[in-house]
Design a protein around this motif. Structure first.
Motif, mmCIF file in Angstrom:
data_model
loop_
_atom_site.group_PDB
_atom_site.id
_atom_site.type_symbol
_atom_site.label_atom_id
_atom_site.label_comp_id
_atom_site.label_asym_id
_atom_site.label_seq_id
_atom_site.Cartn_x
_atom_site.Cartn_y
_atom_site.Cartn_z
ATOM 1 N N ARG A 1 -8.583 15.382 5.539
ATOM 2 C CA ARG A 1 -7.488 14.544 6.034
ATOM 3 C C ARG A 1 -7.216 13.405 5.058
ATOM 4 N NH1 ARG A 1 -8.780 11.977 11.621
ATOM 5 N NH2 ARG A 1 -10.199 10.745 10.335
ATOM 6 N N ALA A 2 -8.272 12.778 4.560
ATOM 7 C CA ALA A 2 -8.109 11.676 3.610
ATOM 8 C C ALA A 2 -7.364 12.141 2.359
ATOM 9 C CB ALA A 2 -9.472 11.104 3.228
ATOM 10 N N ALA A 3 -7.719 13.305 1.853
ATOM 11 C CA ALA A 3 -7.067 13.817 0.644
ATOM 12 C C ALA A 3 -5.595 14.130 0.909
ATOM 13 C CB ALA A 3 -7.791 15.064 0.149
ATOM 14 N N GLU A 4 -5.291 14.652 2.097
ATOM 15 C CA GLU A 4 -3.901 14.956 2.427
ATOM 16 C C GLU A 4 -3.065 13.682 2.506
ATOM 17 O OE1 GLU A 4 -4.117 17.196 5.997
ATOM 18 O OE2 GLU A 4 -5.026 18.948 5.045
ATOM 19 N N ILE A 5 -3.638 12.634 3.091
ATOM 20 C CA ILE A 5 -2.921 11.363 3.175
ATOM 21 C C ILE A 5 -2.696 10.783 1.786
ATOM 22 C CG2 ILE A 5 -3.145 8.962 3.941
ATOM 23 C CD1 ILE A 5 -4.546 10.042 6.453
ATOM 24 N N VAL A 6 -3.720 10.822 0.944
ATOM 25 C CA VAL A 6 -3.578 10.289 -0.412
ATOM 26 C C VAL A 6 -2.550 11.091 -1.197
ATOM 27 C CG1 VAL A 6 -4.775 10.015 -2.619
ATOM 28 C CG2 VAL A 6 -5.852 9.238 -0.505
ATOM 29 N N GLN A 7 -2.544 12.408 -1.044
ATOM 30 C CA GLN A 7 -1.564 13.228 -1.739
ATOM 31 C C GLN A 7 -0.151 12.878 -1.300
ATOM 32 O OE1 GLN A 7 -2.100 15.221 -4.266
ATOM 33 N NE2 GLN A 7 0.074 15.797 -4.440
ATOM 34 N N SER A 8 0.026 12.677 -0.004
ATOM 35 C CA SER A 8 1.343 12.297 0.507
ATOM 36 C C SER A 8 1.758 10.938 -0.029
ATOM 37 C CB SER A 8 1.317 12.278 2.045
ATOM 38 O OG SER A 8 2.581 11.950 2.564
ATOM 39 N N LEU A 9 0.821 10.013 -0.079
ATOM 40 C CA LEU A 9 1.125 8.684 -0.650
ATOM 41 C C LEU A 9 1.545 8.802 -2.107
ATOM 42 C CD1 LEU A 9 -1.880 6.627 0.772
ATOM 43 C CD2 LEU A 9 0.532 6.181 1.239
ATOM 44 N N ALA A 10 0.804 9.602 -2.865
ATOM 45 C CA ALA A 10 1.099 9.742 -4.291
ATOM 46 C C ALA A 10 2.468 10.378 -4.522
ATOM 47 C CB ALA A 10 0.013 10.555 -4.966
ATOM 48 N N GLU A 11 2.808 11.367 -3.705
ATOM 49 C CA GLU A 11 4.075 12.071 -3.880
ATOM 50 C C GLU A 11 5.267 11.202 -3.523
ATOM 51 O OE1 GLU A 11 3.618 15.477 -1.456
ATOM 52 O OE2 GLU A 11 2.390 16.593 -2.919
ATOM 53 N N ASN A 12 5.072 10.242 -2.627
ATOM 54 C CA ASN A 12 6.184 9.457 -2.131
ATOM 55 C C ASN A 12 6.189 8.012 -2.608
ATOM 56 O OD1 ASN A 12 7.669 11.256 0.011
ATOM 57 N ND2 ASN A 12 5.483 11.626 0.272
ATOM 58 N N THR A 13 5.198 7.649 -3.410
ATOM 59 C CA THR A 13 5.151 6.288 -3.965
ATOM 60 C C THR A 13 5.187 6.424 -5.485
ATOM 61 O OG1 THR A 13 3.795 5.587 -2.097
ATOM 62 C CG2 THR A 13 3.907 4.102 -3.979
ATOM 63 N N SER A 14 6.331 6.338 -6.056
ATOM 64 C CA SER A 14 6.487 6.578 -7.494
ATOM 65 C C SER A 14 5.986 5.400 -8.303
ATOM 66 C CB SER A 14 7.964 6.823 -7.836
ATOM 67 O OG SER A 14 8.729 5.656 -7.621
ATOM 68 N N VAL A 15 5.494 5.692 -9.480
ATOM 69 C CA VAL A 15 5.054 4.638 -10.401
ATOM 70 C C VAL A 15 6.224 3.731 -10.748
ATOM 71 C CG1 VAL A 15 4.102 4.179 -12.681
ATOM 72 C CG2 VAL A 15 3.200 6.075 -11.314
ATOM 73 N N GLU A 16 7.431 4.330 -10.828
ATOM 74 C CA GLU A 16 8.606 3.521 -11.199
ATOM 75 C C GLU A 16 8.884 2.446 -10.166
ATOM 76 O OE1 GLU A 16 8.463 7.123 -13.408
ATOM 77 O OE2 GLU A 16 8.502 6.822 -11.244
ATOM 78 N N SER A 17 8.579 2.733 -8.874
ATOM 79 C CA SER A 17 8.857 1.760 -7.825
ATOM 80 C C SER A 17 7.967 0.540 -7.938
ATOM 81 C CB SER A 17 8.666 2.410 -6.447
ATOM 82 O OG SER A 17 7.291 2.642 -6.182
ATOM 83 N N ARG A 18 6.921 0.657 -8.727
ATOM 84 C CA ARG A 18 6.041 -0.491 -8.907
ATOM 85 C C ARG A 18 6.286 -1.173 -10.231
ATOM 86 N NH1 ARG A 18 2.699 3.532 -7.402
ATOM 87 N NH2 ARG A 18 1.589 3.561 -9.355
#
Length: 432
Positions: free
Chosen positions: A415-432
């Protein structure tokens, strides 16, 4: 509203128990550069401290630790923890020939792992409020307001994503008033140390409940207070064993949540009802004979210190100056009785309250599947309305949509890995 990007977190976590600790590990091992912080009201890591009884064993294998099922080579595994403790600790654990460490040892393992993320965790911090921050196209960010429990200072942090894993709320039966002598089992160890420090005294303890916690509390009282009377009150006929047989245990295979989430709600509920003993109310199979022997030896010796009241439901309890007073309804006779004891211990489980109180200010933006339950996506995020950009992930709240593993330790790494993967896919480096 203009916000400096350096002031925005990619993830704020509420709670830092095993579930969010598993996410912190998944974040580190993923290599995704996400800026994160976790808040926890406790002064330091503690996992069910009120139930840390000597000798009480885990109900899951040590291989279902924070990471092994997903990455058996990880430095955060239970076996690596043992290897780092002393030169012979791992070898001697292996020589125990068991898959089930004690709860005390597993808690020490969790604490060891948590210490490695001290730079991300703000202990002793209450979360006061979560609110939306408007942007050009709707709610763009979340503002999390927190208070330091030591000095009372408050501050706010901004985040693109929120992750809640506060744990369950102890369930207290209706018309039951908590007090010095009526308390939830999650407080057992502290309460006993504070108010029942004479281990030789002939105390009378009333336990309410028939699951694993009730069994653990019973064994602890029996070992610690040899002269005590112990009465256990259960709603059914008997304590029943957890169902951890091989085919049933496939409910906890990594692919199960994916299949379960695709089913309609009526079929999912049928599975939960049919196989509840795989996750709820069941007692470890090896512990039931030990408890039965205690009852038999008490009977054969003529002591009369142990009582099991079947078909008995607690309908009210309160603390008096020097006693606990409990009222029970007997389902088989339809009679009511009042019992006085030194303490009533409520092994009555936990509830995951929805809507979550911390999210009260965001209710208009979050979708509900039923009046009592959020609509939760496969990636554990709550479905939101259009124009609400932040994502709010829940851990522990999705049994109805993701299956039994949601409230147990079995698939935490997945579950933790799935949440992190979802975060990574939807939080772009450009947005930071």
């Amino acid at each position: 509203m203009h916000v400096n990007e350096r002031d925005i977190h990619d993830l704020v976590g509420i709670g830092f128990g095993p579930s969010n600790l598993a996410v912190a590990i998944a974040l580190e091992e993923s290599g995704h550069p996400l800026r994160s912080v976790f808040f926890d009201r406790k002064p330091g890591f503690a996992w069910h401290p009120g139930l840390m009884f000597a000798g009480a064993e885990m109900q899951v294998s040590f291989t279902k630790d924070l990471i092994t099922m997903r990455n058996p080579r990880s430095r955060f595994s239970f076996l690596n923890y043992l290897a780092e403790q002393s030169p012979d600790r791992l070898a001697k654990f292996i020589n125990l020939r068991t898959f089930y460490p004690t709860r005390v040892e597993f808690n020490a393992y969790y604490a060891w792992a948590a210490q490695q993320f001290d730079d991300l965790v703000r202990w002793g911090t209450d979360v006061l409020d979560v609110s939306g921050v408007p942007g050009e196209d709707g709610i763009e960010l979340l503002r999390v307001t927190v208070r330091d429990r030591a000095d009372g200072a408050t501050r706010s942090v901004l985040t693109r994503n929120l992750l809640l894993a506060p744990g369950g709320t102890p369930h207290v039966p209706e018309d039951t008033a908590l007090g010095d002598r009526v308390f939830h089992a999650s407080e057992t160890r502290e309460r006993l140390e504070e108010s029942f420090d004479d281990l030789s005294a002939p105390y009378h303890f009333n336990i309410v409940g028939s699951g694993q916690t009730s069994a653990d509390v019973f064994m602890h009282l029996r070992r610690s207070y040899p002269n005590a009377r112990i009465t256990t009150n259960i709603r059914g006929f008997a304590m029943r064993p957890e169902d951890d047989t091989h085919f049933v245990n496939e409910l906890f295979l990594p692919e199960f949540p994916d299949w379960f989430h695709r089913q309609d709600s009526e079929f999912r509920q049928k599975i939960i009802d049919d196989y509840g003993l795989a996750a709820h109310t069941g007692v470890s199979y090896d512990l039931i004979p030990q408890i039965y022997r205690e009852y038999y030896e008490d009977l054969s010796s003529g002591c009369g210190a142990l009582s099991l009241h079947r078909f008995t439901e607690l309908v009210g309890a309160y603390s008096d100056a020097d006693r606990a007073v409990a009222t029970y309804f007997h389902l088989d006779s339809a009679e009511t009785s009042k019992v006085e004891a030194d303490a009533v211990i409520l092994a009555t489980g936990y509830r995951y309250q929805m809507p979550v109180p911390a999210l009260a200010g965001l209710g208009a933006h979050l979708r509900m599947e039923t009046p009592e339950r959020y609509a939760i996506r496969r990636d554990y995020a709550i479905e939101s309305v259009e124009g609400f950009a932040p994502r709010i992930f829940l851990q522990g709240f999705a049994e109805a949509t993701h299956g039994f593993s949601e409230v147990l330790l079995s698939l935490m790494p997945m579950r933790a890995a799935e949440i992190v993967q979802s975060l990574a896919e939807n939080t772009s480096v450009e947005s930071r």
